[in-house]
Design a protein around this motif. Structure first.
Motif, PDB file in Angstrom:
ATOM      1  N   UNK A  34       0.856  -1.187   0.000  1.00  0.00           N
ATOM      2  CA  UNK A  34       0.000   0.000   0.000  1.00  0.00           C
ATOM      3  C   UNK A  34       0.892   1.236   0.000  1.00  0.00           C
ATOM      4  N   UNK A  35       0.603   2.155  -0.934  1.00  0.00           N
ATOM      5  CA  UNK A  35       1.404   3.367  -1.077  1.00  0.00           C
ATOM      6  C   UNK A  35       0.495   4.592  -0.965  1.00  0.00           C
ATOM      7  N   UNK A  36       1.030   5.647  -0.416  1.00  0.00           N
ATOM      8  CA  UNK A  36       0.283   6.900  -0.270  1.00  0.00           C
ATOM      9  C   UNK A  36      -0.073   7.450  -1.656  1.00  0.00           C
ATOM     10  N   UNK A  37      -1.354   7.778  -1.885  1.00  0.00           N
ATOM     11  CA  UNK A  37      -1.747   8.317  -3.186  1.00  0.00           C
ATOM     12  C   UNK A  37      -1.257   9.760  -3.411  1.00  0.00           C
ATOM     13  N   UNK A  38      -0.794  10.415  -2.353  1.00  0.00           N
ATOM     14  CA  UNK A  38      -0.338  11.795  -2.472  1.00  0.00           C
ATOM     15  C   UNK A  38       1.149  11.886  -2.785  1.00  0.00           C
ATOM     16  N   UNK A  40       3.273   8.739  -2.943  1.00  0.00           N
ATOM     17  CA  UNK A  40       3.722   7.419  -3.391  1.00  0.00           C
ATOM     18  C   UNK A  40       4.655   6.713  -2.405  1.00  0.00           C
ATOM     19  N   UNK A  41       4.684   7.152  -1.169  1.00  0.00           N
ATOM     20  CA  UNK A  41       5.522   6.516  -0.155  1.00  0.00           C
ATOM     21  C   UNK A  41       4.874   5.237   0.359  1.00  0.00           C
ATOM     22  N   UNK A  42       5.692   4.244   0.645  1.00  0.00           N
ATOM     23  CA  UNK A  42       5.204   3.003   1.240  1.00  0.00           C
ATOM     24  C   UNK A  42       5.325   3.049   2.760  1.00  0.00           C
ATOM     25  N   UNK A  43       5.758   4.177   3.292  1.00  0.00           N
ATOM     26  CA  UNK A  43       5.913   4.336   4.741  1.00  0.00           C
ATOM     27  C   UNK A  43       4.559   4.731   5.338  1.00  0.00           C
ATOM     28  N   UNK A  44       3.659   3.734   5.399  1.00  0.00           N
ATOM     29  CA  UNK A  44       2.292   3.964   5.866  1.00  0.00           C
ATOM     30  C   UNK A  44       1.910   2.913   6.898  1.00  0.00           C
ATOM     31  N   UNK A  45       0.919   3.240   7.711  1.00  0.00           N
ATOM     32  CA  UNK A  45       0.380   2.334   8.724  1.00  0.00           C
ATOM     33  C   UNK A  45      -1.135   2.320   8.597  1.00  0.00           C
ATOM     34  N   UNK A  46      -1.727   1.130   8.715  1.00  0.00           N
ATOM     35  CA  UNK A  46      -3.178   1.011   8.660  1.00  0.00           C
ATOM     36  C   UNK A  46      -3.763   1.263  10.041  1.00  0.00           C
ATOM     37  N   UNK A  47      -4.741   2.167  10.109  1.00  0.00           N
ATOM     38  CA  UNK A  47      -5.451   2.475  11.352  1.00  0.00           C
ATOM     39  C   UNK A  47      -6.821   1.796  11.259  1.00  0.00           C
ATOM     40  N   UNK A  48      -6.902   0.582  11.774  1.00  0.00           N
ATOM     41  CA  UNK A  48      -8.085  -0.269  11.600  1.00  0.00           C
ATOM     42  C   UNK A  48      -9.369   0.353  12.127  1.00  0.00           C
ATOM     43  N   UNK A  49      -9.304   1.042  13.258  1.00  0.00           N
ATOM     44  CA  UNK A  49     -10.512   1.617  13.852  1.00  0.00           C
ATOM     45  C   UNK A  49     -11.185   2.598  12.894  1.00  0.00           C
ATOM     46  N   UNK A  50     -10.385   3.389  12.185  1.00  0.00           N
ATOM     47  CA  UNK A  50     -10.919   4.393  11.262  1.00  0.00           C
ATOM     48  C   UNK A  50     -10.943   3.922   9.811  1.00  0.00           C
ATOM     49  N   UNK A  51     -10.359   2.739   9.560  1.00  0.00           N
ATOM     50  CA  UNK A  51     -10.272   2.184   8.210  1.00  0.00           C
ATOM     51  C   UNK A  51      -9.560   3.124   7.250  1.00  0.00           C
ATOM     52  N   UNK A  52      -8.468   3.686   7.696  1.00  0.00           N
ATOM     53  CA  UNK A  52      -7.634   4.552   6.868  1.00  0.00           C
ATOM     54  C   UNK A  52      -6.164   4.208   7.094  1.00  0.00           C
ATOM     55  N   UNK A  53      -5.327   4.666   6.197  1.00  0.00           N
ATOM     56  CA  UNK A  53      -3.881   4.542   6.357  1.00  0.00           C
ATOM     57  C   UNK A  53      -3.331   5.909   6.708  1.00  0.00           C
TER      58      UNK A  53
END
Length: 84
Positions: A34-38, A40-53
């Motif tokens: 999963x990469x940031x659409x803004x 393109x970084x792969x340095x992301x974390x999934x926040x399950x409670x909010x269903x966002x990265x």
């Protein structure tokens, strides 16, 4: 998701958010990263409670969802019925 024979099968399958999430990730990021659409970084974390990265590169829009950058982005409807 091995091809559905009926619309009812597809509706039942996609009524589950985890199934929607899995298919959207497979379509958007075929390599599974999963990469940031803004930025393109792969340095992301999934926040399950909010269903966002959350992206950690320090730009003004660090949070994004599966719908960000797609035709679904401005839709008030969730990907799965009853889900945001």
């Amino acid at each position: 998701m091995d091809g559905f024979k009926t619309l009812q099968q597809a509706i039942i399958y996609f009524a589950d958010f985890e199934n929607c999430k899995r298919v959207m990730i497979q379509m958007r990021w075929p390599d599974g990263v999963v990469r940031c659409p803004h930025c393109d970084s792969a340095k992301v974390t999934y926040l399950a409670k909010n269903r966002v990265w959350k992206c950690y590169t320090g730009h003004p829009k660090p949070k994004f969802s599966l719908k960000t950058g797609t035709v679904f982005e401005d839709s008030p409807l969730g990907l799965a019925p009853g889900n945001a």
